[in-house]
Design a protein around this motif. Structure first.
Motif, PDB file in Angstrom:
ATOM      1  N   VAL A   1      46.462  34.465  58.058  1.00 26.43           N
ATOM      2  CA  VAL A   1      46.652  34.200  59.488  1.00 26.43           C
ATOM      3  C   VAL A   1      45.360  33.680  60.129  1.00 26.43           C
ATOM      4  O   VAL A   1      45.373  32.733  60.913  1.00 26.43           O
TER       5      VAL A   1
ATOM      6  N   ILE B   1      50.661  36.090  55.805  1.00 22.81           N
ATOM      7  CA  ILE B   1      49.828  37.173  55.278  1.00 22.81           C
ATOM      8  C   ILE B   1      48.578  37.310  56.149  1.00 22.81           C
ATOM      9  O   ILE B   1      47.823  36.359  56.309  1.00 22.81           O
ATOM     10  N   ASN B   2      48.391  38.500  56.719  1.00 21.83           N
ATOM     11  CA  ASN B   2      47.267  38.742  57.617  1.00 21.83           C
ATOM     12  C   ASN B   2      46.222  39.580  56.897  1.00 21.83           C
ATOM     13  O   ASN B   2      46.422  40.759  56.637  1.00 21.83           O
ATOM     14  N   ALA B   3      45.109  38.932  56.549  1.00 20.79           N
ATOM     15  CA  ALA B   3      43.996  39.624  55.884  1.00 20.79           C
ATOM     16  C   ALA B   3      42.862  39.851  56.886  1.00 20.79           C
ATOM     17  O   ALA B   3      41.696  39.837  56.536  1.00 20.79           O
ATOM     18  N   TYR B   4      43.253  40.044  58.128  1.00 29.64           N
ATOM     19  CA  TYR B   4      42.334  40.223  59.251  1.00 29.64           C
ATOM     20  C   TYR B   4      41.409  39.015  59.359  1.00 29.64           C
ATOM     21  O   TYR B   4      41.868  37.894  59.246  1.00 29.64           O
TER      22      TYR B   4
END
Lengths: 502, 502
Positions: free
Chosen positions: B72, B14-17
């Motif tokens: 990430v 999961i990419n939460a920036y």
């Protein structure tokens, strides 16, 4: 309808609290065609409605490139189900964000602008980043009295609002931060026994070991909806229910969460929060208890006076009479910290147990007395004695049981399986306690999730103790939680401050 | 070591920036014993280090109650691997949050306080909510010149910094917002051909259809690390690489993302961002191009002058000479919008194609001339002619190819599979174009992800058009994206404004 934008919803069960998040693959056709990149905001169109959400990218096989998932809050906002189609677009322009930016640059907002911000808060259109900027830009000194008024009015207009037959509807509120300060059930019982209407909604713990709703839940159901709450009040004059279910000020519930993350208590926000919830509950008169002390929310006399001034003058404009009471916020009120232990304190006061904690009894009687003086039948200065007589006669205890039964039943508070008495390693007179550490230990022991968990304080300020005398008892449901709380003590933090012995 | 707190890491991708997030089950033993509730911040202890993160709760079977996952960014911060153990605790007190709160309340911050904030930004210790409050509290008027200086210095001290042998290191920067304004490759080629050292780092597109790094990447590799970049500059006097890899101002990269979400261009932040990156690149002199116009970042002469003043005076204190150039920001520079189309414009100017867009050529020569005048060998006022002669002689074109080869190869720009010419439905003289809509269409067509995608503008301001005359060509790699861009046109938005025909 651009069918190229459609994705199928899959449930992943990710709870990002009150933030709407959409999860999509980076290589999904919608991301590519719209050119989305984290951390974009996107517009989600679903058959039940349209919301804005923050985009998170899934870089694994959790989703295919034709699927999307939502955070729990977004599922709720859309009332969506797995398998539903959504379309995802670039978000529309938000006027409310322009107003927030204007506030950052020092502009004054008018009523319609503040209302649009609050409407967008409730719709979930503003992200946490936007809300944080709004709170920072409206903190003390940046929000005028007019703007605080508009904020209060906007919160009232965007939430549910209760109407009552009676002309006099009273309420009681405490500006939090003091462990064990569970006067509300006692005040409601006394006031309702006298015959005034007091439809009290309370909050659950946010960062503390127990909120009034958590404590009350030990004794009776508190998850009542508006209709059920109304029936209780019509029957018994009062109630003590959880405010979250009745949804009186939804914007406030969202903003409070951001304030907590910033550890920011904005005066304007606090005033709007309190007054909007009182007006929404239909109250015409309210006593507001402001504890003042070094480890509670209001720490100085000057900020206490500023808050008093705002509450009274804005209260007058929106049509509620406010009576402020400043109280001692330096040490816990009562003996228990944690839902069941606080509930036991409440019961002991109502049941006129000679061992009931006098600090809790006296504060509750004083506050109830102030509320009673809103009645035209009660002369100024006579409230305290009247409240005390209602308590001493047993009428308050009977009323309390009746309210519990009307709310769905009256339950005995549970007792924890494991206890550990913590004794003093020093001799002297207790001159101060660190309320934050006491709360912390109660939480480590399991409160508020585990109702029976918490702390029983045996040595309040003023107690003379010898080495080996008990200071407090930790209550836990599990051995693990008990050890966890005990371990915290081994870190050498000073919870009690001792003066020199004579 | 409290072993009761250990969870095993599982990869969910999961990419939460740039937000560190930890995903845990609500009923996991750590959540229960610590009493965590969303949206808590927590401390994660891993064998490689300790970070703070935001807690999200998993309410599905994605994780067991003995597992946790990370966003990430958090995996990267910890350099963690699936199967590793982490311990999760309540977060420590952050002094930087006290300073941010102080700023909200109008206090002035000193150097050490601002530096601590910036250090915590880089460590990921402050959440998006905290960063947003910081930016709102430091926006225009709330941040003094001293504070902007401290911010700039803190950003420099917390990032990488390049050192060069030469005394004169030049640079060129444009305050963005203008589509197609791809002067940098031309300026670098001219200046490096003359013999000055110009180690240029550029950004990728954030919200635009192409950043300079995206455009340059069409022609040569740009993902060079510091060592590789240094070799190119030592060999060819200049380079055009992506700044993200060389990590010159990591705090700035994080803050810019929040500013974008707020659509907030804080003057102090902008000044610190520009100057810190220039100093970090080792520059001693820089020309800064400030386009002024209604749809670019700097919209008024007064804010342009304010920015000029800050850049010059703070530049002087930190040891860089700044030369400001105000340029026309009302319409696109060049013809192409999108990486490959802009790269073709750049090549046509360097190759002295008689059809090369004159707007791009002239602006690049003018800026290169300003940079050349930093050289003690170039008299004031002679830079433009000198830059033009270097371009016309073919030296710039040769230098550009040499730089590309030094960066790893020189590639021909790709051509899109699908094109669609959009013709005018009106007759008249083009008196304005909406740059935001043009950018939007280029992005819908696939830019910057698809290099060949974008817009070729055929009717710049001043062009007389008849009904049916071509206005622009949309370039796309896929039929779907082409239709997507064409669909946008059908919504009736006015991209071109026409004056009355004579």
């Amino acid at each position: 309808m651009k069918t190229g934008n459609v994705l199928k919803l899959v449930y992943l069960g990710i709870n990002a609290y009150k933030e709407a998040v959409i999860y999509m693959r980076r290589n999904c056709h919608v991301c590519r065609s719209e050119g989305f990149e984290v951390p974009a905001r996107v517009k989600i169109v679903h058959k039940n409605g349209t919301i804005l959400a923050t985009l998170n990218i899934i870089e694994s096989e959790l989703l295919t490139s034709h699927e999307a998932s939502l955070s729990v809050y977004a599922w709720e906002l859309l009332n969506a189900s797995p398998g539903d189609d959504v379309q995802v677009f670039h978000p529309p322009h938000l006027n409310s964000l322009d107003y927030i930016r204007g506030k950052i640059y020092g502009r004054t907002l008018d009523k319609s602008q503040i209302k649009e911000i609050i409407q967008d808060v409730i719709a979930g259109s503003l992200s946490d980043i936007h809300l944080s900027a709004f709170l920072a830009a409206t903190a003390d000194g940046h929000f005028s009295k007019d703007e605080i008024l508009y904020l209060t009015e906007s919160m009232i207009e965007t939430g549910n609002q209760l109407k009552w037959e009676n002309d006099l509807i009273v309420d009681k509120h405490c500006i939090g931060g003091l462990p064990g300060n569970r006067t509300t059930p006692i005040v409601v019982a006394i006031v309702a026994a006298f015959g005034l209407i007091i439809p009290k909604t309370s909050s659950r713990a946010i960062t503390s070991p127990a909120g009034t709703a958590d404590t009350m839940e030990v004794l009776a159901p508190v998850d009542l909806n508006l209709n059920a709450m109304r029936k209780v009040v019509e029957k018994e004059n009062g109630c003590i229910v959880w405010g979250g279910t009745v949804n009186l000020s939804p914007a406030d519930d969202i903003l409070i969460r951001i304030e907590r993350a910033l550890v920011l208590d904005s005066m304007g926000q606090l005033v709007a929060s309190i007054l909007s919830k009182k007006i929404a509950a239909g109250s015409t008169h309210a006593v507001i208890d402001i504890p003042v002390g070094p480890t509670v929310k209001i720490r100085t006399t000057s900020s206490a006076n500023e808050l008093k001034n705002y509450l009274e003058t804005i209260g007058k404009i929106i049509g509620i009479e406010i009576q402020i009471v400043f109280t001692d916020g330096t040490q816990p009120v009562g003996r228990g910290i944690g839902p069941a232990l606080e509930a036991k304190d409440v019961l002991s006061v109502l049941q006129r147990d000679p061992n009931a904690p006098q600090s809790l009894r006296e504060r509750a009687v004083m506050l109830a007395g102030q509320v009673l003086e809103f009645s035209p039948q009660v002369h100024k200065g006579m409230g305290y004695a009247l409240a005390e007589s209602i308590l001493n006669s047993g009428q308050a205890w009977e009323k309390f049981q009746a309210i519990c039964h009307a709310q769905g039943g009256f339950f005995p508070p549970p007792t924890a399986k494991h206890v550990k008495t913590i004794c003093s390693k020093k001799k002297g007179k207790v001159i101060a306690t660190d309320n934050r550490y006491l709360s912390r230990i109660a939480k480590l022991a399991g409160a508020p999730t585990t109702k029976a968990a918490g702390i029983e304080l045996l040595a309040p300020v003023g107690t003379e103790v010898n080495v080996g005398d008990p200071l407090f008892i930790i209550h836990s449901e599990t051995k693990g939680e008990l050890n966890y709380a005990i371990n915290f003590l081994s870190t050498g933090r000073e919870i009690f401050e001792f003066g020199k012995s004579p």
